[in-house]
Structure formats: C-alpha cells, structure tokens
Design a protein around this motif. Structure first.
Motif, PDB file in Angstrom:
ATOM      1  N   LEU A  86       0.828  -1.155   0.151  1.00  0.00           N
ATOM      2  CA  LEU A  86       0.187   0.159   0.099  1.00  0.00           C
ATOM      3  C   LEU A  86       0.917   1.843  -0.119  1.00  0.00           C
ATOM      4  N   GLY A  87       2.197   0.474   0.598  1.00  0.00           N
ATOM      5  CA  GLY A  87       2.595   1.926   1.331  1.00  0.00           C
ATOM      6  C   GLY A  87       3.136   2.093  -0.644  1.00  0.00           C
ATOM      7  N   ARG A  88       4.288   1.652  -1.351  1.00  0.00           N
ATOM      8  CA  ARG A  88       4.852   1.637  -2.077  1.00  0.00           C
ATOM      9  C   ARG A  88       3.979   1.998  -3.814  1.00  0.00           C
ATOM     10  N   GLU A  89       2.637   1.943  -3.894  1.00  0.00           N
ATOM     11  CA  GLU A  89       1.409   2.571  -4.311  1.00  0.00           C
ATOM     12  C   GLU A  89       1.381   3.805  -4.009  1.00  0.00           C
ATOM     13  N   SER A  90       0.905   4.080  -3.009  1.00  0.00           N
ATOM     14  CA  SER A  90       0.466   4.913  -2.199  1.00  0.00           C
ATOM     15  C   SER A  90      -0.763   4.881  -1.514  1.00  0.00           C
ATOM     16  N   ARG A  91      -1.160   3.975  -1.523  1.00  0.00           N
ATOM     17  CA  ARG A  91      -2.819   4.112  -1.327  1.00  0.00           C
ATOM     18  C   ARG A  91      -2.930   3.797  -0.208  1.00  0.00           C
ATOM     19  N   LEU A  92      -2.950   4.832   1.090  1.00  0.00           N
ATOM     20  CA  LEU A  92      -3.038   5.217   2.418  1.00  0.00           C
ATOM     21  C   LEU A  92      -4.214   5.067   2.865  1.00  0.00           C
ATOM     22  N   THR A  93      -5.253   5.081   1.702  1.00  0.00           N
ATOM     23  CA  THR A  93      -6.444   5.298   2.483  1.00  0.00           C
ATOM     24  C   THR A  93      -7.007   3.929   3.437  1.00  0.00           C
ATOM     25  N   ASP A  94      -6.223   2.884   2.145  1.00  0.00           N
ATOM     26  CA  ASP A  94      -7.250   1.324   3.012  1.00  0.00           C
ATOM     27  C   ASP A  94      -5.743   0.873   4.227  1.00  0.00           C
ATOM     28  N   ALA A  95      -5.285   2.034   3.944  1.00  0.00           N
ATOM     29  CA  ALA A  95      -4.133   1.191   5.356  1.00  0.00           C
ATOM     30  C   ALA A  95      -4.885   1.113   6.659  1.00  0.00           C
ATOM     31  N   PRO A  96      -6.015   2.229   7.536  1.00  0.00           N
ATOM     32  CA  PRO A  96      -5.976   1.588   8.774  1.00  0.00           C
ATOM     33  C   PRO A  96      -7.052   0.637   9.162  1.00  0.00           C
ATOM     34  N   ALA A  97      -7.521   0.141   7.587  1.00  0.00           N
ATOM     35  CA  ALA A  97      -8.199  -1.026   8.083  1.00  0.00           C
ATOM     36  C   ALA A  97      -7.049  -2.652   7.964  1.00  0.00           C
ATOM     37  N   MET A  98      -6.042  -2.526   7.157  1.00  0.00           N
ATOM     38  CA  MET A  98      -5.209  -3.041   7.913  1.00  0.00           C
ATOM     39  C   MET A  98      -4.143  -3.342   8.404  1.00  0.00           C
ATOM     40  N   LEU A  99      -3.392  -1.746   8.742  1.00  0.00           N
ATOM     41  CA  LEU A  99      -3.524  -1.502  10.521  1.00  0.00           C
ATOM     42  C   LEU A  99      -4.177  -2.361  11.707  1.00  0.00           C
ATOM     43  N   GLU A 100      -5.286  -2.286  11.126  1.00  0.00           N
ATOM     44  CA  GLU A 100      -6.234  -3.140  12.398  1.00  0.00           C
ATOM     45  C   GLU A 100      -5.995  -4.635  12.156  1.00  0.00           C
TER      46      GLU A 100
END
Lengths: 119, 209
Positions: A86-100
């Motif tokens: 996600l970081g590489r693709e700069s798609r940080l909007t999906d990151a919080p769910a993944m972080l959970e």
C-alpha cells in the motif's frame, strides 16, 4: 485476501526450528529481540499511516515483514507485506483497516511467543 | 574462513551470523552498507573473502556495495552474495549486474545457504589456485634470459659489442644471456688448418737451421 489469511499461521514453531538449525539458545535470543522490536515497528507503521507518510510506511512495514519472516510468523509477515505494498502504491486510504488486522495478528503472535519463551 | 554479514535488521543478521558460526565460519556483522564496504576494501589479513549483503541497508544498498568492490578491486578474490525479498525478482538481475556472484531469497533456507556457500568456496579456491599458477608463471618468465635483436660483431675476432659498449667474447656474451654453456674443442677444418700452420712453422725452422 481472506483466503490467504486462512493459510497464514500465527507462528509455525517447526519452521522456526528449521530456520534456526535446531539451536535453542538462538531461538530464545531471536524471540527476545522480536518481543522488543515488534512493538516499536508497529508504532512506526501507525505513525506513518496517521501522518500519510508512504515512504516511512514502506520502510517500517518492510522491516517488520523481514523480522516476522525469520520467526516463521506468516500472518504478521503477510499483513506487513500488504501494508508495504500500500505504501509503495501510495494507497494510504486502505491502510487503517489493514493496520487493524496487523494489530490483531501482532497481539496474537506476541502472546504465543511469550508463551514459548517462558517455557 | 572470514565472512561478512551486512544487514540492518538485527534479527536477520543474528540468525544468519549464528548459522554461519555453527559451520565454524569467522563472522563479522555490520548493520549498514558503508560499513560493509569499509570492511571489504580493507585489504588486510582480516578482510573477509565471502560477504552476504542485504539489499536494503542504510547509507549504501547491497548492490552498490558490490558495484564499488568490483570497481575498486577488480582483481580481488571475493565472493559476494545478495539477500533479497521474494517479490523483488528485478533486484536479482540488477544485483548480479552490479557484481554480486549469487543471491539468497529472504528468509534464507539454511540448507540452501550451505549449498550456495559451498559453491562460493569452490569458486574462491579455484581462483586462488589460478592466481598462484599465474604468479608462478610470471616469476618463471622473469627468469627467462632473452637473446634477440641485432648484434654488432667483429668480423675478425668475433667479439660482440654489448649494450655497455664493451666488446665481449662471443661465448661469454651468449652464456650471460641464455642458459647455453660452452664446451671447447676444435672442429676438423680448423684442426687441419692448424696442422698445416704447425707443419709450415716446423719446415721454416728446419730450413733456417
């Protein structure tokens, strides 16, 4: 990715034994290091996600992915790899769910490792 | 054998170093690329001959370490292995192009590591033996005496003028510059010429008396 998650083990002790060539002292040392380092890496990931810093997310998730791989902790490794991507693709909007998901897997892994380490 | 492990992840570095120590390697661990390069360029008795370098490291990436080592020490007998992630296949090509001899996918498999290190040791020992052979040949070549070119020779006494401008007997000139040695005798035409001269000398003396 739900199908993959099922296949991911929290901690594969047999694989960890193979990785450390049957060296119990080395296993204890590695678990100790991971118990110290993992919460730090997760907080770095959390700060990167909160701050929208894709480069920092890539580097901290990459580091956690690498360490988890040596512990044969597939689930944490997989979530860290997803966050790195996600970081590489700069798609940080999906990151919080993944972080959970990562938080849950990490909690489970650390409990398991403390259990093994205390034996 | 001295091995350098370079990885900024202390867990990866510890597992790798300890595995190598179990196999009785003399392991040095560093955590960044610049430090790895310093160790590899040291050119002393403690310089490692085999290095396992992580791709992603602070200051200098593993592939750049390989590139610098090959650039600054093109003749060094050093086996360089890169550690890379499974999903970074493009790294493998770039790493080998940068001067790495081999690569390992993280996390390494201990048996695969052992097998690949054996390959590395085979290559290193082959290169060592070749280097020894080349140096033997070079010293043999240095001892070969050279005899060629245009030689100024006296038409009468057959002395040869050397580079030092001195006229030398042909025998000593050749002996100094080659492995040839001379055994002196008289050839049949010279022997009959000499006999004739002696006879003439005797005849003239008996005539005088």
């Amino acid at each position: 990715m739900a199908g993959d998650d099922v296949a991911r083990a929290v901690f594969d002790f047999a694989a960890f034994e193979r990785q450390t060539s049957g060296d119990a002292a080395l296993r204890a040392e590695i678990i100790q290091m991971f118990l110290e380092d993992c919460p730090v890496r997760v907080e770095e990931i959390r700060a990167a996600v909160a701050g929208g810093n894709a480069a920092a997310l890539v580097s901290s998730a990459h580091a956690l992915k690498g360490s988890a791989a040596y512990l044969s902790a597939s689930m944490v490794r997989g979530h860290a790899a997803d966050l790195e991507r996600l970081g590489r693709e700069s798609r940080l909007t999906d990151a919080p769910a993944m972080l959970e998901q990562l938080d849950a897997a990490v909690a489970e892994l650390l409990a398991e490792l403390r259990n093994v380490h205390g034996r | 054998m001295k091995v350098l492990v370079a990885d900024d992840d202390r867990i990866a570095a510890t597992v790798l170093a300890q595995t190598l120590r179990q196999w009785e390697f003399d392991v040095t661990v560093v955590s960044d690329g610049a430090e790895a390069l310093r160790h590899l360029l040291a050119q002393g008795p403690s310089t490692p001959t085999l290095a396992i370098l992580d791709w992603m490291m602070p200051n200098l990436e593993g592939a750049d370490v390989c590139r610098r080592v090959r650039l600054e020490m093109p003749l060094a007998n050093m086996y360089l292995m890169l550690l890379t992630s499974l999903e970074s296949k493009s790294h493998i090509i770039a790493g080998l192009d940068a001067g790495a001899d081999d690569y390992l996918i993280k996390p390494f498999d201990p048996e695969e590591l052992r097998a690949r290190i054996n390959v590395g040791m085979r290559v290193l020992s082959l290169q060592d033996r070749l280097a020894e052979r080349v140096s033997e040949l070079q010293s043999a070549l240095a001892n070969v005496k050279v005899l060629h070119g245009l030689l100024p020779i006296c038409s009468y006494c057959k002395r040869i003028r050397g580079d030092d401008q001195y006229w030398t007997q042909v025998e000593s000139y050749i002996a100094e510059r080659s492995d040839a040695q001379f055994s002196h005798s008289i050839c049949p035409p010279c022997a009959s010429e000499l006999e004739r001269e002696i006879d003439e000398h005797r005849n003239s003396r008996s005539r005088d008396h």
